[in-house]
Scaffold this motif. Structure first.
Motif, PDB file in Angstrom:
ATOM      1  N   UNK A 172      24.920  13.105  13.819  1.00  0.00           N
ATOM      2  CA  UNK A 172      26.249  13.718  13.937  1.00  0.00           C
ATOM      3  C   UNK A 172      26.617  13.954  15.397  1.00  0.00           C
ATOM      4  N   UNK A 173      25.650  14.330  16.221  1.00  0.00           N
ATOM      5  CA  UNK A 173      25.900  14.495  17.646  1.00  0.00           C
ATOM      6  C   UNK A 173      26.310  13.167  18.281  1.00  0.00           C
ATOM      7  N   UNK A 174      25.572  12.121  17.954  1.00  0.00           N
ATOM      8  CA  UNK A 174      25.847  10.816  18.559  1.00  0.00           C
ATOM      9  C   UNK A 174      27.216  10.292  18.144  1.00  0.00           C
ATOM     10  N   UNK A 175      27.559  10.465  16.877  1.00  0.00           N
ATOM     11  CA  UNK A 175      28.807   9.915  16.355  1.00  0.00           C
ATOM     12  C   UNK A 175      29.989  10.858  16.550  1.00  0.00           C
ATOM     13  N   UNK A 176      29.714  12.115  16.853  1.00  0.00           N
ATOM     14  CA  UNK A 176      30.789  13.053  17.142  1.00  0.00           C
ATOM     15  C   UNK A 176      31.406  13.689  15.920  1.00  0.00           C
ATOM     16  N   UNK A 177      30.606  14.436  15.139  1.00  0.00           N
ATOM     17  CA  UNK A 177      31.099  15.093  13.928  1.00  0.00           C
ATOM     18  C   UNK A 177      30.702  16.568  13.992  1.00  0.00           C
ATOM     19  N   UNK A 179      31.527  19.415  12.526  1.00  0.00           N
ATOM     20  CA  UNK A 179      31.256  20.192  11.311  1.00  0.00           C
ATOM     21  C   UNK A 179      29.868  19.883  10.771  1.00  0.00           C
ATOM     22  N   UNK A 180      29.500  18.603  10.772  1.00  0.00           N
ATOM     23  CA  UNK A 180      28.173  18.225  10.290  1.00  0.00           C
ATOM     24  C   UNK A 180      27.094  18.716  11.246  1.00  0.00           C
ATOM     25  N   UNK A 181      27.361  18.696  12.545  1.00  0.00           N
ATOM     26  CA  UNK A 181      26.405  19.218  13.524  1.00  0.00           C
ATOM     27  C   UNK A 181      26.050  20.663  13.184  1.00  0.00           C
ATOM     28  N   UNK A 182      27.073  21.481  12.999  1.00  0.00           N
ATOM     29  CA  UNK A 182      26.862  22.908  12.762  1.00  0.00           C
ATOM     30  C   UNK A 182      26.140  23.155  11.441  1.00  0.00           C
ATOM     31  N   UNK A 183      26.580  22.478  10.383  1.00  0.00           N
ATOM     32  CA  UNK A 183      25.978  22.751   9.078  1.00  0.00           C
ATOM     33  C   UNK A 183      24.555  22.222   8.985  1.00  0.00           C
ATOM     34  N   UNK A 184      24.294  21.057   9.580  1.00  0.00           N
ATOM     35  CA  UNK A 184      22.939  20.512   9.557  1.00  0.00           C
ATOM     36  C   UNK A 184      21.975  21.441  10.276  1.00  0.00           C
ATOM     37  N   UNK A 185      22.433  22.038  11.368  1.00  0.00           N
ATOM     38  CA  UNK A 185      21.592  22.970  12.121  1.00  0.00           C
ATOM     39  C   UNK A 185      21.295  24.218  11.292  1.00  0.00           C
ATOM     40  N   UNK A 186      22.302  24.754  10.628  1.00  0.00           N
ATOM     41  CA  UNK A 186      22.110  25.940   9.792  1.00  0.00           C
ATOM     42  C   UNK A 186      21.133  25.674   8.651  1.00  0.00           C
ATOM     43  N   UNK A 187      21.293  24.536   7.991  1.00  0.00           N
ATOM     44  CA  UNK A 187      20.416  24.224   6.858  1.00  0.00           C
ATOM     45  C   UNK A 187      19.001  23.911   7.317  1.00  0.00           C
ATOM     46  N   UNK A 188      18.863  23.325   8.495  1.00  0.00           N
ATOM     47  CA  UNK A 188      17.531  23.063   9.030  1.00  0.00           C
ATOM     48  C   UNK A 188      16.794  24.374   9.268  1.00  0.00           C
ATOM     49  N   UNK A 202      10.541  26.473  15.154  1.00  0.00           N
ATOM     50  CA  UNK A 202      10.812  26.257  16.577  1.00  0.00           C
ATOM     51  C   UNK A 202      11.709  25.043  16.775  1.00  0.00           C
ATOM     52  N   UNK A 203      11.502  24.022  15.953  1.00  0.00           N
ATOM     53  CA  UNK A 203      12.352  22.832  16.020  1.00  0.00           C
ATOM     54  C   UNK A 203      13.790  23.190  15.661  1.00  0.00           C
ATOM     55  N   UNK A 204      13.968  24.095  14.699  1.00  0.00           N
ATOM     56  CA  UNK A 204      15.309  24.550  14.342  1.00  0.00           C
ATOM     57  C   UNK A 204      16.005  25.223  15.518  1.00  0.00           C
ATOM     58  N   UNK A 205      15.257  26.043  16.264  1.00  0.00           N
ATOM     59  CA  UNK A 205      15.833  26.682  17.457  1.00  0.00           C
ATOM     60  C   UNK A 205      16.141  25.639  18.532  1.00  0.00           C
ATOM     61  N   UNK A 206      15.278  24.665  18.658  1.00  0.00           N
ATOM     62  CA  UNK A 206      15.491  23.569  19.616  1.00  0.00           C
ATOM     63  C   UNK A 206      16.791  22.838  19.308  1.00  0.00           C
ATOM     64  N   UNK A 207      17.118  22.666  18.027  1.00  0.00           N
ATOM     65  CA  UNK A 207      18.383  22.062  17.643  1.00  0.00           C
ATOM     66  C   UNK A 207      19.556  22.949  18.051  1.00  0.00           C
ATOM     67  N   UNK A 208      19.413  24.257  17.850  1.00  0.00           N
ATOM     68  CA  UNK A 208      20.487  25.189  18.208  1.00  0.00           C
ATOM     69  C   UNK A 208      20.759  25.186  19.714  1.00  0.00           C
TER      70      UNK A 208
END
Length: 409
Positions: A172-177, A179-188, A202-208
């Protein structure tokens, strides 16, 4: 390309006027001059540093994608189908706490972990559209397995779900989306907590941390990086190989944040910590399954050190570090990482005044990871600068020759 170049400047101007903000106020907010802002809005300055784009977006209270024309809409309908897949992924993530809709019996934990290796291969090839297409079914099945399992199998099903969310987040980051960036991070983050795996948390925080860059929150991203490091400090000290990988990966991301925050000493220090972790990985006796999909290595440390100096505007040091880098370690990196690296080198050579080498590096980046580079705002900005520099040089040569020939203007 001329139209696109004018568009990014117009978008900055439109966002500024929407807020009733004078150019001088925007300039002060990003630490620049009013003349610089004026040139950006006219298209005379190309924005080819992510940190600056993020600062502008934060000052204008908009998302960086609003300034960069993302997601890009391709001319062919077939190239826009990934947005259909993105919508399907969002649907699965929205119903995360409802009973999964899955026909039949989900496969075992071992089989689903093996299936994530397909995502690894696609990620390494920067095939983000392909990742989008297969994720909805994978998310549905791993969530179904968690629903029918108990004990360790249930935790592992949530760990798989978290990794799948990580792949959705990256694509989602690469393609520019956004809403999906935010929700994928929350669910992770949610599924990582359910997994009982502190490294996954820790990986979840790394995504944030990555997401915080969009609003130029450099200090918060560094604080969050340190929180992630504290989560795995005990495992790192014990020499757990997965924790060592995560430790180095978090420090690399923190190094970029420090560079964008204007903290060169901290950026260097973070790179040093990552290098220590890479040495521990290299000294490992046996390869470890990269269940967190971090692909950390000494080659990654080398290219991040180069990228960090570019973020700080020191292209000369970046080119020196590239000369000193071990080509074999960089060649061993996944295509997505090497594509980014050569895109960085294209910027460095362009800033050094060598358009030929810049174009060569950009061509190599495109060859290695075409989908990534063609959609990347920095890759596009670098190409625009090369094109316009060539046009300007040609016009100047023709003007001088016209003068010698005594041609009328």
């Amino acid at each position: 390309m001329l139209e696109e170049r004018e568009t990014i400047g117009k978008r900055v101007r439109r966002a500024r006027l929407r807020l009733g903000m004078p150019q001088a106020d925007l300039a002060a907010a990003v630490g620049r001059t009013q003349g610089w802002v004026s040139k950006v809005e006219k298209g005379d300055i190309e924005l080819d540093r992510t940190g600056i784009i993020n600062q502008l977006a934060a000052a204008l209270h908009c998302h960086p994608n609003d300034l960069m024309e993302r997601p890009y809409v391709a001319g062919k309908a077939s190239e826009n189908q990934w947005q259909v897949s993105a919508a399907s992924i969002l649907r699965e993530l929205r119903r995360y706490d409802l009973t999964p809709v899955f026909d039949g019996q989900p496969r075992s934990v071992a089989e689903l972990w093996a299936d994530t290796e397909r995502l690894h291969r696609l990620r390494d090839a920067a095939a983000n559209v392909a990742i989008m297409k297969i994720l909805p079914d994978m998310l549905r099945e791993s969530r179904a397995l968690a629903e029918v399992s108990t004990g360790r199998d249930r935790e592992e099903a949530y760990a798989i779900y978290a990794v799948e969310c990580k792949f959705a987040h990256t694509a989602a980051h690469v393609l520019g989306h956004p809403e999906l960036i935010a929700m994928a991070c929350e669910r992770a983050a949610w599924s990582a907590r359910m997994s009982g795996d502190p490294v996954m948390e820790a990986v979840g925080d790394w995504m944030r941390v990555w997401d915080m860059w969009a609003t130029a929150d450099w200090d918060d991203s560094l604080s969050l990086s340190d929180k992630a490091l504290r989560t795995i400090e005990e495992q790192f000290d014990a020499g757990d190989p997965l924790a060592v990988r995560a430790w180095g990966t978090v420090h690399l991301r923190a190094a970029v944040a420090a560079a964008r925050a204007g903290r060169p000493m901290e950026a260097e220090d973070r790179i040093g910590h990552a290098r220590t972790a890479a040495n521990l990985v290299d000294a490992g006796r046996e390869p470890v399954f990269d269940r967190h999909s971090l692909t950390f290595s000494s080659g990654n440390v080398q290219i991040h050190a180069i990228s960090v100096h570019l973020e700080m505007g020191d292209h000369a040091k970046a080119l020196v570090l590239n000369e000193r880098a071990d080509p074999s370690r960089i060649a061993a990196l996944p295509g997505s990482r090497r594509g980014h690296h050569h895109m960085d080198l294209a910027r460095a050579w362009l800033w050094d005044g060598n358009r030929d080498k810049a174009l060569k590096e950009l061509e190599l980046a495109e060859k290695i990871a075409p989908q990534l580079v063609r959609n990347h705002p920095i890759g596009r900005a670098t190409l625009r600068k090369i094109v316009y520099a060539e046009r300007s040089a040609t016009r100047e040569k023709l003007r001088r020759m016209s003068d010698r020939f005594h041609l009328d203007g």
